[in-house]
Design a protein around this motif. Structure first.
Motif, PDB file in Angstrom:
ATOM      1  N   TYR A 147       0.854  -1.189   0.000  1.00 52.88           N
ATOM      2  CA  TYR A 147       0.000   0.000   0.000  1.00 52.88           C
ATOM      3  C   TYR A 147       0.887   1.235   0.000  1.00 52.88           C
ATOM      4  N   CYS A 148       0.495   2.200  -0.792  1.00 52.91           N
ATOM      5  CA  CYS A 148       1.240   3.459  -0.819  1.00 52.91           C
ATOM      6  C   CYS A 148       0.261   4.566  -1.179  1.00 52.91           C
ATOM      7  N   ASN A 149       0.267   5.628  -0.404  1.00 54.37           N
ATOM      8  CA  ASN A 149      -0.642   6.747  -0.638  1.00 54.37           C
ATOM      9  C   ASN A 149      -0.027   7.685  -1.673  1.00 54.37           C
ATOM     10  N   PHE A 150      -0.507   7.576  -2.899  1.00 58.50           N
ATOM     11  CA  PHE A 150       0.059   8.349  -4.003  1.00 58.50           C
ATOM     12  C   PHE A 150      -0.099   9.850  -3.776  1.00 58.50           C
ATOM     13  N   ASP A 151      -1.260  10.261  -3.286  1.00 55.25           N
ATOM     14  CA  ASP A 151      -1.512  11.693  -3.076  1.00 55.25           C
ATOM     15  C   ASP A 151      -0.540  12.291  -2.062  1.00 55.25           C
ATOM     16  N   VAL A 152      -0.243  11.534  -1.020  1.00 56.56           N
ATOM     17  CA  VAL A 152       0.706  12.013  -0.007  1.00 56.56           C
ATOM     18  C   VAL A 152       2.108  12.116  -0.599  1.00 56.56           C
ATOM     19  N   ALA A 153       2.498  11.106  -1.366  1.00 59.97           N
ATOM     20  CA  ALA A 153       3.826  11.122  -1.991  1.00 59.97           C
ATOM     21  C   ALA A 153       3.968  12.319  -2.929  1.00 59.97           C
ATOM     22  N   VAL A 154       2.923  12.587  -3.699  1.00 58.59           N
ATOM     23  CA  VAL A 154       2.953  13.714  -4.635  1.00 58.59           C
ATOM     24  C   VAL A 154       2.991  15.038  -3.885  1.00 58.59           C
ATOM     25  N   GLU A 155       2.214  15.150  -2.821  1.00 59.55           N
ATOM     26  CA  GLU A 155       2.201  16.386  -2.040  1.00 59.55           C
ATOM     27  C   GLU A 155       3.564  16.640  -1.397  1.00 59.55           C
ATOM     28  N   ASN A 156       4.210  15.582  -0.932  1.00 64.16           N
ATOM     29  CA  ASN A 156       5.562  15.729  -0.378  1.00 64.16           C
ATOM     30  C   ASN A 156       6.539  16.215  -1.445  1.00 64.16           C
ATOM     31  N   ALA A 157       6.403  15.661  -2.641  1.00 64.96           N
ATOM     32  CA  ALA A 157       7.268  16.086  -3.746  1.00 64.96           C
ATOM     33  C   ALA A 157       6.992  17.543  -4.109  1.00 64.96           C
ATOM     34  N   ARG A 158       5.715  17.923  -4.071  1.00 63.85           N
ATOM     35  CA  ARG A 158       5.363  19.306  -4.390  1.00 63.85           C
ATOM     36  C   ARG A 158       5.976  20.280  -3.383  1.00 63.85           C
ATOM     37  N   VAL A 212       5.754   4.089  -4.526  1.00 65.41           N
ATOM     38  CA  VAL A 212       6.725   3.289  -3.773  1.00 65.41           C
ATOM     39  C   VAL A 212       8.142   3.781  -4.046  1.00 65.41           C
ATOM     40  N   TYR A 213       8.412   4.104  -5.297  1.00 59.37           N
ATOM     41  CA  TYR A 213       9.743   4.599  -5.679  1.00 59.37           C
ATOM     42  C   TYR A 213      10.085   5.880  -4.918  1.00 59.37           C
ATOM     43  N   ILE A 214       9.135   6.796  -4.842  1.00 61.85           N
ATOM     44  CA  ILE A 214       9.361   8.065  -4.141  1.00 61.85           C
ATOM     45  C   ILE A 214       9.507   7.839  -2.638  1.00 61.85           C
ATOM     46  N   THR A 215       8.609   7.047  -2.078  1.00 55.47           N
ATOM     47  CA  THR A 215       8.582   6.838  -0.626  1.00 55.47           C
ATOM     48  C   THR A 215       9.821   6.098  -0.130  1.00 55.47           C
ATOM     49  N   ASP A 216      10.189   5.032  -0.824  1.00 54.49           N
ATOM     50  CA  ASP A 216      11.320   4.213  -0.380  1.00 54.49           C
ATOM     51  C   ASP A 216      12.667   4.907  -0.569  1.00 54.49           C
ATOM     52  N   ARG A 217      12.719   5.861  -1.485  1.00 54.07           N
ATOM     53  CA  ARG A 217      13.990   6.532  -1.784  1.00 54.07           C
ATOM     54  C   ARG A 217      13.947   8.016  -1.422  1.00 54.07           C
ATOM     55  N   TRP A 218      13.150   8.363  -0.445  1.00 59.27           N
ATOM     56  CA  TRP A 218      12.896   9.772  -0.174  1.00 59.27           C
ATOM     57  C   TRP A 218      14.156  10.616   0.026  1.00 59.27           C
ATOM     58  N   PRO A 219      15.143  10.190   0.816  1.00 60.58           N
ATOM     59  CA  PRO A 219      16.349  11.028   0.964  1.00 60.58           C
ATOM     60  C   PRO A 219      17.044  11.297  -0.374  1.00 60.58           C
ATOM     61  N   LYS A 220      17.105  10.267  -1.225  1.00 57.85           N
ATOM     62  CA  LYS A 220      17.733  10.448  -2.535  1.00 57.85           C
ATOM     63  C   LYS A 220      16.859  11.309  -3.449  1.00 57.85           C
ATOM     64  N   ILE A 221      15.544  11.152  -3.320  1.00 49.20           N
ATOM     65  CA  ILE A 221      14.624  11.970  -4.120  1.00 49.20           C
ATOM     66  C   ILE A 221      14.789  13.444  -3.746  1.00 49.20           C
ATOM     67  N   ALA A 222      14.917  13.714  -2.454  1.00 45.55           N
ATOM     68  CA  ALA A 222      15.097  15.094  -1.990  1.00 45.55           C
ATOM     69  C   ALA A 222      16.399  15.683  -2.532  1.00 45.55           C
ATOM     70  N   GLU A 223      17.439  14.877  -2.534  1.00 45.20           N
ATOM     71  CA  GLU A 223      18.732  15.338  -3.064  1.00 45.20           C
ATOM     72  C   GLU A 223      18.647  15.559  -4.572  1.00 45.20           C
ATOM     73  N   LEU A 224      17.985  14.624  -5.249  1.00 45.59           N
ATOM     74  CA  LEU A 224      17.823  14.735  -6.694  1.00 45.59           C
ATOM     75  C   LEU A 224      17.014  15.973  -7.062  1.00 45.59           C
ATOM     76  N   ALA A 225      15.978  16.260  -6.279  1.00 47.10           N
ATOM     77  CA  ALA A 225      15.095  17.389  -6.581  1.00 47.10           C
ATOM     78  C   ALA A 225      15.860  18.706  -6.608  1.00 47.10           C
ATOM     79  N   SER A 226      16.776  18.891  -5.665  1.00 48.37           N
ATOM     80  CA  SER A 226      17.527  20.149  -5.614  1.00 48.37           C
ATOM     81  C   SER A 226      18.414  20.306  -6.847  1.00 48.37           C
ATOM     82  N   GLU A 227      18.965  19.201  -7.334  1.00 45.86           N
ATOM     83  CA  GLU A 227      19.780  19.245  -8.550  1.00 45.86           C
ATOM     84  C   GLU A 227      18.896  19.421  -9.786  1.00 45.86           C
TER      85      GLU A 227
END
Length: 215
Positions: free
Chosen positions: A4-15, A72-87
């Motif tokens: 289970y993964c809440n897509f809306d929450v993952a997207v809001e975190n990315a936003r 799942v990709y966003i949630t499981d890799r959140w620290p790397k996603i955050a680093e990637l986002a800044s770049e």
């Protein structure tokens, strides 16, 4: 059993992640204009992640499965996603300035879209597009744009490329023959050639009318 993964929450975190980075990058931009930019950037970033994670190249693409995999990709890799986002924001902003032109009035939009050769849609264009696999074409075009180094306004640029190249086939062959050519891969071939040619120009590809009254 699928996770289970809440897509809306993952997207809001990315936003929120992108909003923070873009707020620093565009510190002098009015809030409502920034919100419009963040919305587009979010969609582009999700496309980028889906492409990089292999979701768009999976066989038998299904939107519900893709949303789950991306979540799942966003949630499981959140620290790397955050680093990637800044770049990514730095690269995206460079492309945004190059490829996208924002206008804020109907008059300004008319002037901007009047530049260059006007697009004259074939009378059967919408009917033709209803008979092709539009989602497959969209994902193919977006993926091709990302491979070519394009990052900003992906949905909008992909849509106009698809429409223009489909229009070309209709003008050249007519409705029935154009469908045959599409099934033979002619439309995908033209789209790919068009995308590859984008590197030869630094001109804006997209004019976006922002209605600040709606914000």
């Amino acid at each position: 059993m699928e996770p289970y993964c809440n897509f809306d929450v993952a997207v809001e975190n990315a936003r929120e992640l992108l909003e923070g980075a873009l707020s620093e990058y565009y510190w002098d931009m009015p809030r409502r204009e920034l919100d419009a930019v963040v919305d587009i950037a979010l969609r582009d970033f999700l496309h980028y992640l889906a492409y990089k994670s292999g979701i768009y190249t999976a066989q038998r693409f299904r939107e519900d499965k893709a949303r789950l995999r991306l979540c799942v990709y966003i949630t499981d890799r959140w620290p790397k996603i955050a680093e990637l986002a800044s770049e990514w924001v730095v690269m995206w902003s460079a492309k945004w300035r190059q490829r996208v032109r924002l206008v804020f009035s109907d008059e300004e939009f008319k002037r901007a879209t009047a530049e260059g050769e006007p697009f004259k849609p074939h009378k059967n264009l919408d009917e033709f597009l209803s008979k092709v696999d539009r989602l497959d074409l969209q994902l193919f075009t977006v993926s091709s744009l990302i491979r070519a180094g394009e990052l900003a306004g992906l949905d909008q640029i992909a849509d106009y490329i698809i429409r223009e190249e489909a229009n070309y086939l209709l003008d050249l062959y007519g409705p029935e023959k154009a469908l045959e050519k599409y099934r033979e891969g002619a439309l995908a071939e033209r789209i790919l050639k068009r995308v590859r040619g984008l590197g030869k120009t630094s001109e804006p590809l997209l004019v976006i009318r922002v209605d600040l009254r709606a914000w």
